[in-house]
Scaffold this motif. Structure first.
Motif, mmCIF file in Angstrom:
data_model
loop_
_atom_site.group_PDB
_atom_site.id
_atom_site.type_symbol
_atom_site.label_atom_id
_atom_site.label_comp_id
_atom_site.label_asym_id
_atom_site.label_seq_id
_atom_site.Cartn_x
_atom_site.Cartn_y
_atom_site.Cartn_z
ATOM 1 N N UNK A 43 0.838 -1.193 0.000
ATOM 2 C CA UNK A 43 0.000 0.000 0.000
ATOM 3 C C UNK A 43 0.877 1.247 0.000
ATOM 4 N N UNK A 44 0.302 2.417 -0.329
ATOM 5 C CA UNK A 44 1.114 3.634 -0.383
ATOM 6 C C UNK A 44 1.820 3.921 0.942
ATOM 7 N N UNK A 45 3.093 4.269 0.816
ATOM 8 C CA UNK A 45 3.844 4.690 1.989
ATOM 9 C C UNK A 45 4.980 5.610 1.550
ATOM 10 N N UNK A 46 5.363 6.494 2.469
ATOM 11 C CA UNK A 46 6.449 7.436 2.205
ATOM 12 C C UNK A 46 7.777 6.696 2.268
ATOM 13 N N UNK A 47 8.674 7.036 1.348
ATOM 14 C CA UNK A 47 9.990 6.406 1.279
ATOM 15 C C UNK A 47 11.076 7.397 1.697
ATOM 16 N N UNK A 48 12.210 6.875 2.157
ATOM 17 C CA UNK A 48 13.307 7.727 2.620
ATOM 18 C C UNK A 48 13.896 8.594 1.512
ATOM 19 N N UNK A 49 13.673 8.237 0.268
ATOM 20 C CA UNK A 49 14.237 8.989 -0.854
ATOM 21 C C UNK A 49 13.294 10.074 -1.380
ATOM 22 N N UNK A 50 12.194 10.329 -0.649
ATOM 23 C CA UNK A 50 11.335 11.465 -0.973
ATOM 24 C C UNK A 50 10.091 11.148 -1.771
ATOM 25 N N UNK A 51 9.910 9.913 -2.190
ATOM 26 C CA UNK A 51 8.729 9.529 -2.956
ATOM 27 C C UNK A 51 7.724 8.825 -2.049
ATOM 28 N N UNK A 52 6.467 8.878 -2.446
ATOM 29 C CA UNK A 52 5.412 8.055 -1.858
ATOM 30 C C UNK A 52 5.100 7.006 -2.919
ATOM 31 N N UNK A 60 9.200 15.121 -2.033
ATOM 32 C CA UNK A 60 10.258 16.071 -1.728
ATOM 33 C C UNK A 60 11.542 15.614 -2.411
ATOM 34 N N UNK A 61 12.394 16.529 -2.674
ATOM 35 C CA UNK A 61 13.678 16.197 -3.286
ATOM 36 C C UNK A 61 14.676 15.899 -2.174
ATOM 37 N N UNK A 62 15.349 14.765 -2.264
ATOM 38 C CA UNK A 62 16.304 14.332 -1.250
ATOM 39 C C UNK A 62 17.651 14.121 -1.948
ATOM 40 N N UNK A 63 18.704 14.650 -1.370
ATOM 41 C CA UNK A 63 20.034 14.514 -1.980
ATOM 42 C C UNK A 63 20.521 13.067 -1.869
ATOM 43 N N UNK A 64 21.449 12.708 -2.735
ATOM 44 C CA UNK A 64 22.037 11.369 -2.703
ATOM 45 C C UNK A 64 22.731 11.133 -1.357
#
Length: 150
Positions: free
Chosen positions: A107-116, A135-139
């Motif tokens: 199911x939908x969930x927020x990811x550490x790299x800024x995407x859901x 959100x934009x997350x740096x490498x």
């Protein structure tokens, strides 16, 4: 005078094969919101080539062609690939796909790299990941998240 074709914007286009391509095309359009741009039907009822679009991006697919080494995902002993698609509203996309019978793997969930994100399969077991950038997350920040989870 012959006109030059329009330049191709998308340089990589996934080309998929399915045992029942007509049914998968109908499912992808109904459940995941793809639009069929064109289709070449073969005399035996199989699909020689189809172009589907979503959000300005294209995938192609055709019926399995064992003589050419192409089969559907259901016949694979393991997952070979998945298709990642960015959508404008991943939660609404998820609700629609679920209501149309998509098999939901996550199911939908927020990811550490800024995407859901959420994950689903099509009727033949092809894997699809739907993303919405939140959100934009740096490498560096992504790597820090991975390192701190160990």
């Amino acid at each position: 005078m012959t006109e030059s074709p329009a330049p191709i914007e998308q340089r990589i286009v996934p080309a998929l094969s399915y045992d029942d391509a007509p049914a998968v095309i109908e499912f992808l359009c109904r459940a995941f919101g793809f639009e069929e741009r064109f289709r070449l039907d073969m005399p035996d009822g199989s699909v020689g080539h189809a172009s589907l679009t979503i959000g300005g991006a294209e995938i192609t697919l055709a019926s399995a062609y064992p003589e050419g080494g192409l089969g559907g995902p259901a016949g694979l002993p393991h997952l070979h690939a998945s298709i990642l698609v960015y959508v404008d509203d991943v939660d609404a996309h998820f609700a629609h796909a679920q209501s149309e019978g998509a098999t939901i793997l996550q199911e939908p969930e927020d990811q550490f790299y800024g995407d859901r994100t959420y994950r689903a399969t099509d009727p033949e077991g092809g894997r699809w990941w739907f993303h919405q950038q939140m959100t934009e997350v740096s490498a560096e920040d992504m790597q820090a998240s991975i390192d701190s989870a160990e």
